[in-house]
Design an enzyme around this catalytic site. Structure first.
Site, PDB file in Angstrom:
ATOM      1  N   CYS A  74       0.802  -1.273  -0.097  1.00 56.01           N
ATOM      2  CA  CYS A  74       0.098  -0.002   0.057  1.00 56.01           C
ATOM      3  C   CYS A  74       0.871   1.253   0.145  1.00 56.01           C
ATOM      4  CB  CYS A  74      -0.913  -0.072   1.206  1.00 56.01           C
ATOM      5  SG  CYS A  74      -2.092   1.412   1.199  1.00 56.01           S
ATOM      6  N   CYS A  91      -3.599   2.558 -36.982  1.00 61.26           N
ATOM      7  CA  CYS A  91      -4.695   2.369 -37.860  1.00 61.26           C
ATOM      8  C   CYS A  91      -5.926   2.031 -36.918  1.00 61.26           C
ATOM      9  CB  CYS A  91      -4.227   1.361 -38.518  1.00 61.26           C
ATOM     10  SG  CYS A  91      -5.685   0.750 -39.929  1.00 61.26           S
TER      11      CYS A  91
END
Ligand SMILES: Cc1cc2nc3c(=O)[nH]c(=O)nc-3n(C[C@H](O)[C@H](O)[C@H](O)COP(=O)(O)OP(=O)(O)OC[C@H]3O[C@@H](n4cnc5c(N)ncnc54)[C@H](O)[C@@H]3O)c2cc1C
Ligand SMILES: Cc1cc2nc3c(=O)[nH]c(=O)nc-3n(C[C@H](O)[C@H](O)[C@H](O)COP(=O)(O)O)c2cc1C
Ligand code: SF4
Lengths: 434, 440
Positions: free
Chosen positions: A139, A390
């Site tokens: 954490c 693309c």
């Protein structure tokens, strides 16, 4: 339907999909519903010391990054470990494990770095009947400033020490959860292994500020005009997590150290990728927080279909399959020559490949008056940028030049022989083939 | 009992009050903030984008969409208005399905273009609602330019000239400026007095005086204008209407579609506007469709639109044709009017089927009609104009006419489609040309 049963360091679960220690696993109500929905296991929301529980902020605790259509790509949080009394959590865990004996239930733990604290919490957790413990060394906010969480995970010596205590004071399987907020993930993994850990799990969240409020001039989420860094997770962190998992999996000294893969797992495919890179199972947080518990149905059916298609009968056949193919750059074959190829029938003439290649790459795409885009082989270095920008799937592909062809860019004849940088004439450090 | 859709003859108040509001509400209500983000997201930001080329005013569409997507609709509006000062009206009236949206690569990919028109409307509405006018006048040049016609061509020309510092006077024969934006465009495309608001907003640039009720030909002459100004721009539009060339064309109930539409656009209370029970519209363009649809929306029971050639030759776009059909207009093609029947007022109109080369087939039919709208094309009106090409004013380059010092653009000038956006482009380009020749 393939058999998805999982046996991770001796902990059995109906499938390899666990919920990571986080809000989805914060209480009995959630966990029962998660198991009913089909999740194979849960790592309970991290427990802390007995006594008055930690407190969370009372303003917003999440920030986010979105893609198209507000698709959540990255989540950031400043939540702490459980803010409910220890005994309440323990009682609930006991009841859940009793009612779901075939599902995995892991206790996640975070207490101050002294042996008694760990010994004490372990003795209380064992009574719940849980299948193992996960040490939250990850954490990155709130707890780390108090000398816990990533403050431990960033110091390999502490990782080893705490792991040793846990092995000494319990016979439960110990999973060490690693923080990605470190330069070389192999170091804490090695420390965990040296301390006797049964497995590592990674990644926990990444230090982050997701956005800045440009009127308040403060990070978001903003609490009364101020903001703090949080922990980043969700689809955006997956590539970072995959690399860290692979780094551990392919390091000879760490070979055989089981890994629970975490970070951005959103679909069955993500899970399969983690497993191919060496994770024995996966843990999920953000995807469940975004879409609810039901997504596990897609994960189960997807992985099952994939395994059937591949002819895998157990998940272990998938685990680690891609690891041998992760190498260092200098091991890549420099004689592998490809060129971009544009499928003119699929092309919608947006010209993004042209803009990308012309402005930022190798001027290897031509554009005609009537918007026909063609690759100029003499310029194409096969970087793949056009493929990536693309918008149409499979419109631009990379095709390998066959042996014997001349690459018009280099004028060299293509050879199928493998040759990498280590032997390349331009490499000042090359190992001469004498 | 009050009149209903069934009452024969030309009657007002065929519908109840709520129906008028509903029928003449916005055709495409504005997208909300969320819809706009979804729509904007679909733009691929194409290189040298085909949509830009397809727009007669060449708005940088990918740029303005990206500006919307990043939360700066005002900047997007500026991108639009910089090229097309009537970008707000164009967003509402452009046949985008044959312009920018037809060229959109996503039309090719999925048959679903990015909603360019709607996005343009969102951006321009956002800015205009703030009352902001993003352009400022250059230092006054002292040059005087006369613009004849306050339609899209004249307004665009005047705005660009004023921006360059010239003083502009616009003369218009009508009582209100706006041209067909005010008198022609279908009511459901320009609701809530948008045409008028847009003109007011445009005039914020300063340096433009509008003189309405001033007609070239009767109140003014071209020679006078030339003598008292440094340049003249003609944006007269097409004031005349083609005739059917039939006997009894002056029977009661036979009207010009554009007059019906102008009355409708100016009506304070649509319930007071009379319309026939059996309406026949003759023509195949935008005017014919607009007249037919609006007659139907006013409560006509039967509306037929009759066009002399095949569907594919209709000037109205497929979208317009579908709109008409969806409102219940019956479209009849390959039929030409041959006779008008009735005593005093029209009762029936007789058609003969024609093949695609307009050869009569000898087969005829009659349609009941208490009201007939002629919409077979508008013509240029006026004497002593510069040289014509066909039936319009001949121009070269950016609207130069055969007479030095006189420019022309919009519907009255030869070349280009008769569209609002084309008129804007031509007016703007003529202004640039006038500016460079005045400042030369
Ligand atoms: C019914 C109808 C619907 C249409 N719908 C659409 C649509 O949906 N989308 C679209 O893009 N286009 C549409 N059009 C076409 C569009 O309205 C025109 O192309 C556009 O308005 C042309 O602009 P303009 O400035 O050239 O002429 P106009 O808009 O016709 O303006 C000409 C102005 O000149 C004034 N004038 C004329 N003669 C004189 C004179 N002698 N002296 C002084 N002033 C004079 C007129 O009063 C008028 O104000 C429609 C046209 C009609 C008739
Ligand atoms: C709101 C929130 C709270 C979390 N709390 C904990 C925790 O208490 N203990 C822990 O080990 N990890 C915690 N995590 C980290 C997750 O368990 C997980 O490691 C991380 O979110 C990456 O996985 P994901 O991309 O699937 O979300 C938390 C994550 C979130 C979003
Ligand atoms: S692969 Fe790279 S260099 Fe080759 S055409 Fe595509 S963008 Fe250009």
């Amino acid at each position: 339907m393939a058999n998805l049963e999982s046996n991770f360091i001796g902990i059995k679960s109906p499938n390899p999909f666990w919920l990571a220690s986080a809000p989805p696993t914060d209480k009995e109500y959630n966990v029962r519903r998660a198991f009913d929905a089909g999740w194979g296991g849960v790592v309970w929301k991290t427990l802390g010391e007995d006594g008055p529980p930690v407190v969370n902020v009372n303003g917003p605790r999440y920030g986010a990054i979105w893609g198209a259509d507000r698709r959540l790509l990255g989540l950031n949080n400043i939540e702490l470990i459980t803010d409910r009394p220890l005994q309440t959590n323990l009682d609930e865990m006991t009841r859940v494990k009793r009612d779901y004996p075939d599902h995995a239930l892991i206790a996640s733990l975070m207490v101050p770095v002294d042996e008694d604290s760990w010994k004490d919490i372990l003795s209380r957790v064992i009574d719940t009947g849980c299948d193992g413990v996960e040490l939250n060394f990850g954490c990155p906010h709130g707890m780390s400033e108090r000398g816990m969480g990533s403050a431990v995970g960033q110091v390999p010596d502490y990782v080893q020490m705490v792991t040793e205590w846990c092995k000494k004071h319990s016979n439960l399987p110990v999973i060490v959860k690693l923080t990605p907020n470190i330069a070389d993930i192999r170091k804490p993994a090695q420390a965990a292994k040296d301390g006797g850990a049964d497995a590592v799990s990674l990644i926990n969240t990444i230090n982050s500020i997701t956005s800045v409020d440009l009127d308040l001039f403060a990070p978001q989420p903003t609490i009364d005009g101020l903001g703090a860094h949080g922990g980043y997770c969700g689809p955006a962190v997956k590539p970072i997590a995959l690399n860290m998992v692979a780094e551990i999996a392919r390091t000879p000294e760490l070979a055989g150290l089981p890994i629970s893969g975490i970070g951005g797992v959103t679909t069955w495919r993500d899970a399969a990728e983690f497993m191919a890179l060496g994770a024995g199972n996966v843990q999920v947080c953000t995807a469940a927080m975004t879409y609810g518990f039901k997504i596990v149905e897609e994960m189960i059916s997807g992985l099952s279909q994939y395994m059937d298609e591949k002819g895998f009968t157990t998940v272990d056949e998938l685990v680690g399959r891609a690891v041998p193919n992760v190498v260092n750059w200098q091991d890549l074959n420099l004689n592998y020559v490809t060129k971009a190829r544009i499928d003119q029938d699929a092309c919608i003439k947006c010209g993004r490949c042209f803009a990308a290649c012309e402005d930022t790459s190798h001027q290897a795409i031509s554009m005609s008056e009537d918007r026909v885009f063609d690759v100029i082989d003499a310029e194409c270095v096969a970087c793949n940028l056009c493929v990536n920008v693309c918008p149409v799937e499979d419109c631009i592909t990379m095709e390998r030049l066959p042996e014997g062809d001349v690459d018009p860019r280099t004028g060299k004849t293509v050879s199928d022989d493998y040759a990498n940088w280590t032997t390349h004439p331009n490499n000042p450090m090359k190992c001469a083939a004498e | 009992m009050s009149d209903t859709t069934l009452t024969p003859g030309i009657k007002a108040g065929r519908l109840d009050a709520a129906a008028y509001d509903e029928n003449f509400g916005d055709l495409h209500p504005r997208l909300d903030d969320h819809e706009v983000l979804v729509a904007a997201d679909r733009c691929y930001f194409c290189h040298d984008a085909p949509c830009i080329t397809a727009c007669p005013t060449e708005i940088d569409i990918p740029l303005f969409i990206r500006q919307i997507a990043t939360g700066t609709a005002e900047a997007a509006a500026e991108t639009i208005l910089d090229q097309n000062i009537l970008g707000g009206m164009c967003a509402r009236v452009c046949p985008t399905e044959t312009l920018c949206e037809q060229a959109c690569v996503r039309e090719a990919a999925e048959g679903k273009p990015v909603l360019i028109g709607q996005l343009q409307r969102y951006a321009t509405d956002t800015l205009m609602e703030q009352g902001k006018h993003p352009f400022a006048r250059a230092v006054r040049t002292g040059k005087q330019v006369a613009v004849v016609g306050a339609g899209p061509a004249g307004l665009a020309c005047a705005h660009r000239l004023a921006m360059h510092g010239h003083d502009v006077t616009i003369y218009d024969a009508r009582q209100k400026p706006g041209g067909l934006n005010e008198y022609g465009i279908a009511a459901y495309k320009s609701v809530d007095g948008f045409a008028e608001r847009e003109v007011d907003w445009l005039l914020q640039i300063g340096g433009i005086t509008i003189e309405t009720g001033k007609s070239l030909g009767s109140d003014l002459t071209l020679d006078q204008l030339k003598a008292s100004h440094d340049a003249v721009f003609l944006g007269l539009g097409l004031g005349g209407v083609n005739a059917l060339g039939l006997e009894a064309e002056d029977k009661d109930g036979i009207e010009n579609a554009v007059d019906f539409i102008a009355d409708l656009r100016q009506a304070r209370d649509l319930a007071k506007l009379p319309v026939g029970r059996d309406v026949v519209v003759i023509g195949g363009g935008m005017t014919a469709v607009d007249a037919a649809v609006q007659a139907k929306l006013l409560g006509a029971l039967n509306v037929s639109l009759v066009y002399r050639r095949g569907r594919d030759r209709m000037n109205a776009s497929v979208f317009e044709q579908d709109l008409a059909a969806s409102k219940g207009v019956r479209i009849i093609t390959n039929a030409q009017p041959v006779a008008i029947h009735g005593n005093g007022a029209v009762r029936e109109i007789e058609f003969e089927y024609t093949d695609d080369s307009l050869t009569p087939t000898g087969q005829t039919f009659r349609l009941a009609a208490d009201q007939v709208f002629k919409a077979i094309g508008q013509t240029l009106q006026g004497d002593g104009l510069p040289k014509l090409e066909g039936r319009k004013i001949a121009v070269t380059g950016a609207g130069r006419t055969s007479v030095a010092g006189i420019w022309a653009g919009g519907d009255c000038a030869a070349g280009g489609d008769d569209l609002t956006v084309t008129a804007v482009a031509e007016g703007r380009d003529a202004a640039e040309d006038i500016h460079s020749s005045l400042m030369g």
